[in-house]
Design a protein around this motif. Structure first.
Motif, short mmCIF file in Angstrom:
data_model
loop_
_atom_site.label_atom_id
_atom_site.label_comp_id
_atom_site.label_asym_id
_atom_site.label_seq_id
_atom_site.Cartn_x
_atom_site.Cartn_y
_atom_site.Cartn_z
N PRO A 129 -6.10 -1.01 1.72
CA PRO A 129 -6.49 -0.93 0.31
C PRO A 129 -5.37 -0.36 -0.55
N THR A 130 -5.26 -0.87 -1.74
CA THR A 130 -4.26 -0.36 -2.68
C THR A 130 -4.89 0.70 -3.57
N THR A 138 -6.09 6.44 6.08
CA THR A 138 -6.99 5.33 6.37
C THR A 138 -7.20 5.20 7.87
N ASN A 174 -11.12 1.43 7.41
CA ASN A 174 -10.71 0.03 7.27
C ASN A 174 -11.28 -0.74 8.46
N LEU A 207 -10.67 -6.75 1.40
CA LEU A 207 -9.21 -6.71 1.43
C LEU A 207 -8.58 -8.09 1.58
N ASP A 208 -9.42 -9.11 1.73
CA ASP A 208 -8.93 -10.48 1.86
C ASP A 208 -9.07 -11.26 0.57
N ASP A 210 -7.45 -0.85 -5.73
CA ASP A 210 -8.73 -1.05 -5.04
C ASP A 210 -9.57 0.22 -5.06
N HIS A 213 -11.33 -8.35 6.67
CA HIS A 213 -11.00 -6.94 6.53
C HIS A 213 -11.72 -6.34 5.32
N TYR A 214 -12.35 -5.20 5.56
CA TYR A 214 -13.09 -4.52 4.52
C TYR A 214 -12.77 -3.03 4.57
N GLY A 215 -12.50 -2.48 3.42
CA GLY A 215 -12.34 -1.04 3.32
C GLY A 215 -13.64 -0.42 2.86
N VAL A 224 0.83 -1.19 0.00
CA VAL A 224 0.00 0.00 0.00
C VAL A 224 0.87 1.24 0.00
N PRO A 279 -4.33 -5.68 6.50
CA PRO A 279 -4.13 -5.25 5.10
C PRO A 279 -4.79 -3.91 4.83
#
Length: 411
Positions: free
Chosen positions: A207-208, A56, A253, A171-172, A211, A102-104, A48, A205
């Motif tokens: 987000p990139t 974030t 996140n 994110l997974d 993403d 994990h969720y953004g 990232v 993790p």
């Protein structure tokens, strides 16, 4: 190996430069040199960009549910589910697993700049010469009559439409129903969240850029579908998107504790899942009540059979009535024998009404049958649940527990 930038004097070519801040001075000829800006290092935390990680916010949801509670409530939900078969508790249930997923969540705003031809319905009046048959003189006469007519007044229009939505990023790398995840996140009380610990941050993790670009692209895709409903007027045509400007807000996140339990039923497999301590998010997937589905399909088939004859008669009568009416107009002009067409029209309308009544009754019978089967099978599954709990030396579910889960399932 890192790249070395050599600075030369643009006047004499000397490389002996006395640097002071952003300005250098050549020691050979004394010329002033503005130094080039250094490119920011593409520092990454894991995979990232550091800039993304900086904006974030990490939100960790506390795990307020233990495995035994999830196991108990999910089996109650399985018994009450209208989709689970009667013999569901003959399945081989696996152990309960807990994962932090994990969720953004990022709020995206897309502004659509569009143009279109907008039409407004107008009403006008015009005079026409009408030819009619005068029965007293037994001849055709003409007269001037006023008639209303409607037309569309078209105008060029340019406007904007703002589409604001929260986009969920897994994110997974797990395929999930992002809508249900967002619903579960929005129901999380403030008392259930905490900031991350220092040792947790390294393993979470982020987000990139890809993403976030995907989230913005999804929002733009939604905006390009929804803007058309924002166009004014009674009708529109030649819609065209000129451009879409997008921006995003701060990323949240979420670390969500997720319980899941897999089971094998017959030749198939299913799974029970609960996200973020939210029992309303308990999902039963991978199973279906084939007995109920077969009975409902057979009921629908019988309903179609019961209305088949009357629907054919209605359609045939309507087509013949239309053909006969058009043929009469072509042969006799404005003279239409009402003595023939009025009873025929009434019969056709009655056939249509009868067909609608029969179709409504058939649909009602099918829904009643489905409801009866669901209630019957649910009672049988609750009895099987009691037996299953007793065999596993677990207290049977109380009526309050069943009523609570029925409220959550809502079917």
């Amino acid at each position: 190996m890192s790249e070395v930038n050599i600075i030369q004097c643009s006047n004499c070519g000397s490389t002996v430069i006395n640097v002071q801040g952003r300005v250098g001075q050549c020691e050979h000829c004394g010329s002033t040199i503005e130094l080039p800006r250094r490119k920011a290092a593409n520092t990454r935390i894991g995979n990232v960009d550091a800039a993304i990680a900086k904006e974030t916010n990490i939100v960790v949801v506390k795990n307020n549910v233990d495995k035994d509670t999830f196991w108990r409530k999910s089996l109650i939900a399985l018994a009450l589910s209208p989709d689970s078969p009667v013999d569901i508790f003959d399945s081989a249930f696996g152990s309960v697993h807990l994962e932090n997923r994990h969720y953004g969540v990022v709020k995206c705003k897309s502004i659509v700049y569009y143009s279109a031809d907008v039409g407004y319905e107008r009403k006008g009046t015009r005079w026409e010469t009408e030819r009619y048959y005068d029965h007293s003189s037994k001849s055709y006469e003409t007269r001037r009559v006023s008639k209303d007519y409607y037309y569309t007044d078209w105008d060029y229009y340019r406007g904007t439409y703002s589409h604001n939505r929260k986009q969920v990023i897994s994110l997974d790398g797990v395929n999930v129903d992002t809508k249900s995840i967002l619903t579960a996140i929005e129901r999380i009380p403030h008392s259930d969240v905490r900031p991350p610990k220092a040792e947790e941050t390294k393993s979470i993790p982020m987000p990139t850029k890809a993403d976030l670009d995907t989230a913005i692209a999804n929002n733009e895709k939604e905006a390009s579908r929804h803007y058309i409903f924002n166009i004014p007027g009674d009708s529109h045509r030649n819609e065209h998107i000129e451009r879409i400007d997008s921006q995003r807000g701060v990323i949240n996140n979420y670390v969500l504790p997720t319980y899941f339990m897999e089971f094998n039923h017959g030749e198939g497999a299913g799974m029970l899942e609960c996200v973020a301590n939210d029992y309303k998010s308990i999902k039963v997937s991978g199973v279906k009540d084939e007995t109920k589905e077969k009975a409902v399909a057979e009921s629908k088939k019988q309903g179609r059979k019961s209305t088949k004859v009357i629907s054919i008669l209605t359609l045939l009568s309507s087509v013949l009535l239309f053909v006969a009416f058009v043929a009469t107009l072509m042969i006799n002009g404005a003279r239409v024998p009402l003595a023939i067409f009025l009873p025929w029209t009434i019969i056709t309308v009655l056939l249509g009404v009868i067909w609608i009544i029969l179709a409504v009754r058939a649909g009602k019978r099918t829904r009643q049958l489905e409801r009866t089967i669901i209630d019957k099978h649910r009672k049988m599954k609750i009895d099987s649940l009691h037996t299953y709990f007793s065999n596993n030396f677990v207290a049977r579910p109380s009526e309050e527990e069943i009523a609570e889960m029925m409220t959550i399932i809502g079917k």
